[in-house]
Each structure stands twice: as C-alpha cells, then as structure tokens.
Write an enzyme that holds these catalytic residues in place. Structure first.
Site, PDB file in Angstrom:
ATOM      1  N   GLU A  24       0.817  -1.208   0.000  1.00  0.00           N
ATOM      2  CA  GLU A  24       0.000   0.000   0.000  1.00  0.00           C
ATOM      3  C   GLU A  24       0.856   1.267   0.000  1.00  0.00           C
ATOM      4  O   GLU A  24       0.533   2.246  -0.676  1.00  0.00           O
ATOM      5  CB  GLU A  24      -0.940   0.004   1.216  1.00  0.00           C
ATOM      6  CG  GLU A  24      -2.001  -1.085   1.187  1.00  0.00           C
ATOM      7  CD  GLU A  24      -3.067  -0.848   0.126  1.00  0.00           C
ATOM      8  OE1 GLU A  24      -3.035   0.213  -0.535  1.00  0.00           O
ATOM      9  OE2 GLU A  24      -3.929  -1.721  -0.042  1.00  0.00           O
ATOM     10  N   ARG A  36       0.679   3.823  -3.261  1.00  0.00           N
ATOM     11  CA  ARG A  36       0.071   5.122  -2.963  1.00  0.00           C
ATOM     12  C   ARG A  36       1.126   6.217  -2.791  1.00  0.00           C
ATOM     13  O   ARG A  36       1.052   7.270  -3.423  1.00  0.00           O
ATOM     14  CB  ARG A  36      -0.788   5.031  -1.695  1.00  0.00           C
ATOM     15  CG  ARG A  36      -1.907   4.016  -1.782  1.00  0.00           C
ATOM     16  CD  ARG A  36      -2.896   4.215  -0.657  1.00  0.00           C
ATOM     17  NE  ARG A  36      -3.750   3.041  -0.464  1.00  0.00           N
ATOM     18  CZ  ARG A  36      -4.963   3.071   0.082  1.00  0.00           C
ATOM     19  NH1 ARG A  36      -5.468   4.202   0.490  1.00  0.00           N
ATOM     20  NH2 ARG A  36      -5.658   1.963   0.228  1.00  0.00           N
ATOM     21  N   ASP A  85      -5.382 -10.139  -8.059  1.00  0.00           N
ATOM     22  CA  ASP A  85      -5.757  -9.388  -9.255  1.00  0.00           C
ATOM     23  C   ASP A  85      -4.610  -8.646  -9.926  1.00  0.00           C
ATOM     24  O   ASP A  85      -4.351  -8.807 -11.121  1.00  0.00           O
ATOM     25  CB  ASP A  85      -6.903  -8.421  -8.935  1.00  0.00           C
ATOM     26  CG  ASP A  85      -6.650  -7.579  -7.688  1.00  0.00           C
ATOM     27  OD1 ASP A  85      -5.632  -7.798  -7.007  1.00  0.00           O
ATOM     28  OD2 ASP A  85      -7.471  -6.694  -7.391  1.00  0.00           O
ATOM     29  N   GLU A 127     -12.413   0.698 -10.003  1.00  0.00           N
ATOM     30  CA  GLU A 127     -12.086  -0.255 -11.076  1.00  0.00           C
ATOM     31  C   GLU A 127     -12.989  -0.135 -12.297  1.00  0.00           C
ATOM     32  O   GLU A 127     -12.527  -0.237 -13.442  1.00  0.00           O
ATOM     33  CB  GLU A 127     -12.116  -1.690 -10.529  1.00  0.00           C
ATOM     34  CG  GLU A 127     -10.951  -2.042  -9.624  1.00  0.00           C
ATOM     35  CD  GLU A 127     -11.113  -1.473  -8.224  1.00  0.00           C
ATOM     36  OE1 GLU A 127     -10.086  -1.337  -7.512  1.00  0.00           O
ATOM     37  OE2 GLU A 127     -12.261  -1.160  -7.826  1.00  0.00           O
ATOM     38  N   THR A 175      -1.278   0.549 -10.201  1.00  0.00           N
ATOM     39  CA  THR A 175      -2.583   0.049  -9.766  1.00  0.00           C
ATOM     40  C   THR A 175      -3.295   1.019  -8.835  1.00  0.00           C
ATOM     41  O   THR A 175      -4.398   0.731  -8.379  1.00  0.00           O
ATOM     42  CB  THR A 175      -2.429  -1.332  -9.096  1.00  0.00           C
ATOM     43  OG1 THR A 175      -3.696  -1.982  -9.022  1.00  0.00           O
ATOM     44  CG2 THR A 175      -1.820  -1.208  -7.709  1.00  0.00           C
TER      45      THR A 175
END
Length: 632
Positions: free
Chosen positions: A263, A267, A396, A531, A620
């Site tokens: 994360e 980010r 994913d 998404e 992502t």
C-alpha cells in the site's frame, strides 16, 4: 411451496340481545363476557391477528416519522430529469463515534470476508426518539443501518420489477452536455471532497466526513499524496500548491510506524514518482527516494520474497503476526514503482529486488494454466493455500502488472508477456462463464476444482487491462472480451437500486433464473472504488464509443446522490440495495481522489494526449509512470 393445513378455526357470534337503548355499558359487559367465554387459544389467535395488522401498518407510520408527505412523494415519482448535482447527505449534528480499531486492511488485496465483516454496522436498535436526541435528520436518510432479511442468504432485484424501474435511477448523459461541462462536474466533485479533507483531516491519512474527523493508517497524509497528480491533471493549481507546501515542509518518513509494503508503494512511492514526472519538481523525487530506501528492508527474507510490513523508522520488516505468508498480488504489484525509482536514481538495487520476485514466481509450481494461487511463503518462496484461483482480492494486480511491466520496459521482456497471455487463456478456460437469463459474461473463481460464480468489484480492472493489451498489439479477441466484461461491470451498478455496485456479486447460472445478479447481505457495501470507471476510461479512449462516457456519467451522478456529504467529502456506504437506508460508513478512502475521480476526468476528456497511453502506464493506484524511452 404449499400452504400449511389450518387446524383451528374461530367462530364468534355476537348477536344483539336486548334493546338498543341499553347503552354503552351493556355492550361493554356483553363483549367482555363473550371474550371470557373464548378459549385461551382463540384469544391468543385474535391478539396475534391484531398484532399482525399493526405490523402491516408500520410502513405508513415509518413514512410519517421520516417526514415524507404524500405531496413530496408524488413530486419525486413524477420527476423525469434530475439535476446534475443531486441532493447530498445531511450533515449530522453530533459526530459519530470513532471506530474501535484504526488498523486498516488493504483496500485492493485484503480478503473480501475481512473487508465486510470487520466494518461496524449501524445502530439497528435505535429508536426515533433516540435519533432525535442525537440531532440526526430522519427525513433524508437513516443512520441506523440498512434493514435486511437475515433469514435469506442473498438479495436480488424484487420479482416483477421491470428494467424501467432501474432506468428511472440511471439517467443517460443529457445531449446538451459539453466536454467542458463534464470535466467541470468532476472538478466540482474533487473540490467538494478536497474541501472536506482540508477542513477536517488536513495532513492525516483519510477523512471521516460525517463526524468531521479523520482516521490514521500510517500517519503519512495518504489522501494528500494520493491526490497530488490528480490535482495536476485536473488543473487545480491552488489546491496543488497548498498540498505541495505540506509535502515539502511537513511530510517526514522518519517515524516509528509500521507500513504495509504494497500500500505504501502504490500510494506514496507511486504518487510521488508520478508527480515528479508530471511536474519536474525534484522535491517529489527526493521524497520518493527517501520512502523507497526505507521500504527496502522488506526484501531481507530467506526467499527474497518480501515481508508485508516495514517499520520505516527502525528499518525492520516482518510478516503479519498471524502468518509468514505474503499475498501474491502484493509482492508482484510493486514492480512498476521500484523499477521507475531505479531508472530515475540510476541505483539498480530497487529494480533488482523486485525483478527477483518476478523471476521466482515465474518458475514456481502450483499454477493452473498461468493462474496463480493467492499466497506465497516468505521463508521458502513457495505458493501456499494452493488450488484456489481468482482475479479478485489477493491475486488481481499480479496479472495487471505482468502486462504493464512489459509495456513500461518498451515491450522487450518477453517472459512477462508470455506469462500474461498464458494467464488470460487460463481465465478463458477456467473462470469465464455466462449468467442466466441475460447471458452476462463474468469471471468467477475456482476452489479445488469447484467453480464459484462469485465476482469481486475488484475484477472490473480486467476490461481496461485487456483493452490496453489489445492497444499494444495483443490479439483482437482481448478487446472483444474487454467489451463483454465492461457491460457486466456496468450491470453490477445499474441493477442496484442506488445505481452503485456492491463489493461482491454472485451470478446466477441456472436455467429459469429471473435475475442475473444476487448480492449477499454482507457484500452490499460500496467503498467508492475505481475499477469500473478505470475500465470505462480505457474503453472510451480506445474505441471512442460514447456509451462508455454515458455510463461513467451515470455513476458520477449516483456518487453525488448517495455518497456526497454536505459539509465536505464523500462517504462509503453499507447498503447499495436500499436508497433510503444506505447506512453511510463515515470514511472517504484515499483512492476516491487518487483514482476514481481521476479516471472519470480522463474518461470525459476528448484529448488523447492527456496522459497518452503510448507515453504512460498507470500503476494500480492510477499514478501514471512514463513508458521508458527505447534508449533506456
């Protein structure tokens, strides 16, 4: 189902005896004698009948308590067009209580059961009087949580409801909407969200808009960093400059705090690298080098598969307390960022570390036609919990980063491309099915050979990734599949009464089903996820089919209608199936600014050079990183 045979009947004869002029006193005495003559069973059944009549009248009473007059209801039902910016959620007079725990799960990769079960539900036992004492406005929305039938495992659209019912909630983009007005609508949404963050959560990780407070995860200003490149792309110069000042003067990574490797990479590191590439401001690169070097201890494991957590102040990494495993998606979805950091700093240690992870995952046993399990052990480097395959949480972005690393590196790393193409074929062979009755194409899951029709909203990244691959020369049938899955992801929105998708759906596959999509009670929440609008951006950018803009416009309007908070910010909600009882969660995830609004803005833009897909690849977390020059 046949009705049960009724065994008891009640016959009451109250024939009048005597003169009418006997008066009320006689009638009361007569009725009382008749009542006493009834058996206990008969009296019980009569009382039960009266009680049920009272229950049946409850909706009318409830409407009255909620302040909905017949006139208001008639006005709403006759309304055809709705305003671009519908009414927002009311501002509670008193703040909601803080969550008992501030530990946060991965927004993209945590197991769905944890995402749903650990959320605190509304106060279902609150009375109307208690609500009024707390100052809550019952006339617009209920803060007590959604009302659901806990005896049933799933919810679906009510039988007999037509498609017109859903279309009434999902207006098409008005024909007179210009590109400028669409872009301005996104800017307005961003300004509103940013104002709430600035007023109540400045410098903290995430806004809690209803209680006008904040929550901390790492204590590193996640929302602010996640939103930097969004503000730059949207041209919000004033907001960007005040955020830049905070990063330059207040942001420090010299803190005794554990952060999640994945994360914080996607980010913070991704956000800083992206902003540097867009602006050329070396301050952002310096901050990126600082956090990148502090994350490197995560790779000091026996297998070179990184630990999930790092103390960036002490330089000590460790796995979660309950396991020595990391998730496959997390260890294989940090490559774009560390590779770019090496390119910019000319220091190979970052790229070498993440390349070793890909090398090991490539050669591991336990795959199924290119599909990978969800967990990998940091001690021996082997897959664990084998036999479970999904494109949802914990797996994913592994597939996403196979393609995007290949694009980032100039399409030279054939091993990455081969793994990606094989995986897509594995999806087609093992996970792709069609629903009943309307034949929606969806991606399910496989557990030890047993197929499940469960599909996470997270899987809706796939249409965009497939379209991106087709744009970069992969087979045309990838684009065909992208279009089919895009339709399915949009149906996950418009088949809900709020026009917002739940976190997880289950598709019906049995002949004779009356609806395609079921939603379990625990899966009805919406976290403002990006998404679907991400994939809409790719599909519109690459096909120029305006229906994808129309779909995005509907989604934005429903975010405004059901999640916008009047005092600033947007909130996740617990129940997408009930427009009257959405049960707000009081949290605005950082990715709403970092991803959702950014992709909506790019979707509505007609400029193909605004973050060109031939020059940039998105990580992502929607942070664009440059495709490397051929000389690199």
């Amino acid at each position: 189902m046949h009705p049960s045979t009724r065994q008891d009947y009640i016959s009451i004869s109250l024939a009048g005896q005597g003169n009418y002029n006997n008066g009320k006193q006689w009638r009361r005495q007569s009725c009382w004698r008749k009542w006493k003559q009834l058996s206990r069973l008969q009296r019980s059944l009569i009382l039960l009948f009266l009680f049920m009549c009272g229950i049946a009248s409850y909706p009318t009473v409830n409407e009255h308590l909620r302040g909905l007059t017949d006139g208001e209801r008639s006005t709403e039902s006759n309304s055809v067009l709705r305003p671009v910016f519908p009414p927002v959620l009311p501002e509670p007079v008193k703040p909601l209580p803080e969550e008992t725990s501030q530990r946060k799960l991965s927004h993209k990769r945590g197991p769905p059961i944890l995402h749903t079960r650990l959320q605190k539900k509304g106060n279902g036992s609150d009375t109307v009087e208690e609500k009024k004492e707390r100052g809550e406005e019952e006339a617009v929305i209920s803060w007590r949580g959604a009302v659901g039938n806990t005896d049933e495992d799933t919810e679906g659209a009510k039988e007999g409801e037509s498609k017109d019912h859903f279309l009434a909630h999902h207006e098409a983009r008005p024909s007179n909407q210009t590109e400028a007005s669409l872009l301005e609508a996104v800017k307005e949404a961003f300004r509103h969200a940013w104002q709430g963050y600035k007023d109540f959560a400045w410098g903290h990780d995430e806004l809690r808009p209803l209680s006008k407070s904040y929550s901390e995860w790492f204590g590193l200003g996640l929302t602010l960093i996640d939103a930097l490149d969004t503000m730059w792309i949207l041209g919000l110069k004033e907001e960007f400059e005040e955020a830049r000042t905070w990063v330059a003067t207040e942001l420090t990574f010299n803190k005794n705090v554990d952060v999640n490797l994945f994360e914080s990479t996607i980010r913070i590191l991704g956000g800083l690298l992206s902003t540097y590439n867009l602006t050329g401001d070396t301050m952002f690169l310096d901050k990126a080098k600082d956090i990148g070097s502090r994350l490197m201890p995560a790779f000091n494991t026996p297998s070179k598969i990184p630990y999930s957590d790092v103390n960036i102040g002490k330089g000590i990494a460790h796995p979660p307390r309950w396991t020595s495993d990391s998730t496959v998606a997390e260890v294989t979805s940090i490559q774009l960022e560390f590779r770019e950091l090496s390119r910019l700093t000319q220091d190979p240690q970052y790229q070498d570390a993440v390349a070793e992870v890909m090398k090991q995952v490539h050669k591991l046993d336990g795959k199924l036609d290119g599909l990978v399990p969800m967990f990998i052990n940091t001690n021996n480097g082997q897959f664990t919990h084998q036999g479970i395959f999904t494109l949802g949480a914990r797996a994913d972005s592994y597939y996403e980063y196979l393609l995007k690393q290949w694009i980032q590196g100039g399409k030279k790393e054939d091993q990455l491309l081969e793994d990606y193409v094989q995986a897509i074929e594995g999806v087609k062979k093992n996970l792709l099915q069609k629903s009943s009755p309307n034949g929606l194409t969806f991606v399910g899951e496989l557990s030890h050979g047993q197929f499940s029709s469960k599909m996470d909203h997270l899987v809706c990244f796939l249409p965009g990734t497939l379209a991106l691959g087709a744009h970069h020369g992969l087979p045309a049938d990838h684009m065909d599949l992208a279009k089919q899955l895009m339709e399915t992801c949009y149906q996950m929105y418009i088949q809900m009464e709020t026009g917002l998708s739940p976190e997880i759906v289950h598709f019906n596959m049995h002949q004779g089903s009356i609806r395609d999509i079921d939603v379990k009670l625990a899966d009805r929440h919406n976290l403002l996820r990006p998404e679907t609008v991400e994939s809409l951006f790719y599909l519109y950018r690459l096909t120029k089919d305006h229906k994808y803009q129309d779909w995005g416009w509907n989604i934005l309007q429903n975010f405004n209608k059901y999640t916008k908070v009047s005092s600033g910010g947007y909130t996740s909600i617990n129940n997408v199936r009930d427009p009257d009882y959405t049960s707000p969660r009081d949290k605005m995830e950082s990715f709403f600014l970092g991803e959702t609004l950014k992709y909506l803005y790019l979707l509505f833009s007609e400029d193909p050079n605004l973050i060109s897909l031939d020059q940039y690849v998105f990580n992502t977390e929607a942070h664009p990183l440059p495709i490397w020059p051929s000389t690199a």
